[in-house]
Design an enzyme around this catalytic site. Structure first.
Site, short mmCIF file in Angstrom:
data_model
loop_
_atom_site.label_atom_id
_atom_site.label_comp_id
_atom_site.label_asym_id
_atom_site.label_seq_id
_atom_site.Cartn_x
_atom_site.Cartn_y
_atom_site.Cartn_z
N GLY A 11 0.63 -1.32 -0.07
CA GLY A 11 0.02 0.17 -0.15
C GLY A 11 0.93 1.35 -0.14
O GLY A 11 0.42 2.34 0.49
N ASN A 13 1.54 3.11 -2.50
CA ASN A 13 0.78 4.04 -3.45
C ASN A 13 -0.44 4.63 -2.70
O ASN A 13 -0.63 5.70 -2.97
CB ASN A 13 0.42 3.48 -4.85
CG ASN A 13 1.53 3.38 -5.85
OD1 ASN A 13 1.74 4.52 -6.33
ND2 ASN A 13 2.11 2.16 -5.86
N LYS A 64 -17.02 -14.87 -8.47
CA LYS A 64 -16.57 -13.20 -8.36
C LYS A 64 -17.92 -12.38 -8.31
O LYS A 64 -17.68 -11.22 -7.73
CB LYS A 64 -15.72 -13.07 -9.86
CG LYS A 64 -15.38 -11.76 -9.79
CD LYS A 64 -14.48 -11.51 -11.08
CE LYS A 64 -12.99 -11.95 -11.08
NZ LYS A 64 -11.92 -11.46 -10.36
N MET A 89 -4.24 -7.21 -6.91
CA MET A 89 -3.93 -8.03 -7.78
C MET A 89 -5.04 -9.02 -8.16
O MET A 89 -4.83 -10.35 -7.78
CB MET A 89 -2.69 -8.91 -7.06
CG MET A 89 -1.43 -8.30 -6.41
SD MET A 89 -0.99 -7.20 -7.93
CE MET A 89 -0.20 -8.62 -8.86
N ARG A 90 -5.97 -8.74 -8.84
CA ARG A 90 -7.09 -9.51 -9.01
C ARG A 90 -8.01 -8.68 -10.09
O ARG A 90 -7.85 -7.55 -10.17
CB ARG A 90 -8.17 -9.41 -7.80
CG ARG A 90 -9.17 -10.25 -7.66
CD ARG A 90 -9.60 -10.29 -6.04
NE ARG A 90 -8.99 -11.12 -5.34
CZ ARG A 90 -8.57 -12.36 -5.07
NH1 ARG A 90 -9.63 -13.23 -5.79
NH2 ARG A 90 -7.80 -12.98 -4.21
N ILE A 92 -11.10 -7.38 -12.28
CA ILE A 92 -12.31 -6.83 -12.09
C ILE A 92 -13.50 -7.39 -12.87
O ILE A 92 -13.00 -7.55 -14.18
CB ILE A 92 -12.19 -5.39 -12.40
CG1 ILE A 92 -11.18 -4.61 -11.42
CG2 ILE A 92 -13.65 -4.65 -12.02
CD1 ILE A 92 -11.38 -4.64 -9.81
N ASN A 106 -6.45 2.18 -12.75
CA ASN A 106 -5.34 1.15 -12.37
C ASN A 106 -3.83 1.91 -12.53
O ASN A 106 -3.88 2.58 -13.69
CB ASN A 106 -5.37 0.09 -13.01
CG ASN A 106 -4.22 -1.25 -12.77
OD1 ASN A 106 -4.25 -1.15 -11.32
ND2 ASN A 106 -3.58 -1.75 -13.51
N HIS A 108 -0.18 1.05 -13.32
CA HIS A 108 0.97 -0.23 -13.80
C HIS A 108 2.29 0.32 -13.90
O HIS A 108 2.37 1.37 -14.40
CB HIS A 108 0.31 -0.71 -14.97
CG HIS A 108 0.94 -1.90 -15.86
ND1 HIS A 108 0.86 -3.08 -15.29
CD2 HIS A 108 2.30 -1.79 -16.37
CE1 HIS A 108 1.95 -3.89 -16.07
NE2 HIS A 108 2.63 -3.28 -16.60
#
Ligand code: GRF
Length: 192
Positions: A11, A13, A64, A89-90, A92, A106, A108
């Site tokens: 965390g 960021n 999901k 890390m999943r 959407i 997001n 990257h």
């Protein structure tokens, strides 16, 4: 505008965004943090900054859709209009994509479309690239594919080891992310 940050790990960021908000540099309010990992340090950072955080465990749900429907309840209760993925890390799924069209962003750690996937920094290092970068983009149904909001380059010194490259890319993330969030806020407001 209220925002939620989703995270899975350390965390840093999230921390950078919370500090920007506290300094008056963020054009939205981080009202909620969602994590999928019990031990994500991002939870601690949220607590330290007085932000409500929830650990939602995916395996408590049968698929999901149900998992994201639970998250959606929390997002609606907090009047969230922007979802910020910061090391989440999943993928959407359709529930959140449909509820938040072009309202999910997001970060990257590479200059997309270069080096997509979970190891953007190590992949650039292994490729002996002369430059990499950081990208913030809207999330769509693909992986690291949605429209770019902001991206900037990081030049790579061939003498750097992987750890040094990671430090430089992360420093660029902390500098770029809040500016990209502010741009997304303006774009979402202009669309509504
Ligand atoms: C960052 O490098 C981000 O770009 C990537 O995951 C990392 C998360 O780091 N998606 P942290 O949890 O913010 O420290």
């Amino acid at each position: 505008m209220n925002a939620a940050v989703f995270a899975s790990g350390s965390g840093t960021n999230l921390e950078a965004l919370l500090r920007r908000e506290e300094a008056g540099d963020l054009d939205c309010h981080i009202d909620l943090v969602i994590v999928d990992q019990e031990n994500a340090y991002a939870r601690q950072r949220a607590r330290q900054h007085g932000v409500e955080q929830h650990w939602i465990r995916p395996r408590d749900f049968s698929n999901k859709e149900e998992y994201e429907t639970r998250i959606l309840e929390l997002l609606k209760a907090h009047d969230i209009q922007l979802i910020i993925l910061a090391g989440y890390m999943r993928y959407i799924g359709q529930v959140l994509l449909q509820a938040y069209p072009y309202q999910i962003i997001n970060i990257h750690p590479a200059y997309l479309p270069e080096f997509p996937g979970a190891h953007g920094i190590a992949d650039a290092f292994d490729a002996k690239a002369s430059q990499t970068g950081v990208t913030v983009h809207y999330v769509d149904a693909g992986v690291d594919t949605g429209p770019v909001i902001l991206q900037e380059r990081v030049a790579i010194d061939p003498k750097w080891d992987l750890e040094t490259l990671e430090e430089h890319v992360h420093a660029k993330e902390y500098d770029l992310f809040y500016r990209a969030v502010n741009q997304a806020v303006r774009e979402i407001q202009a669309r509504s």
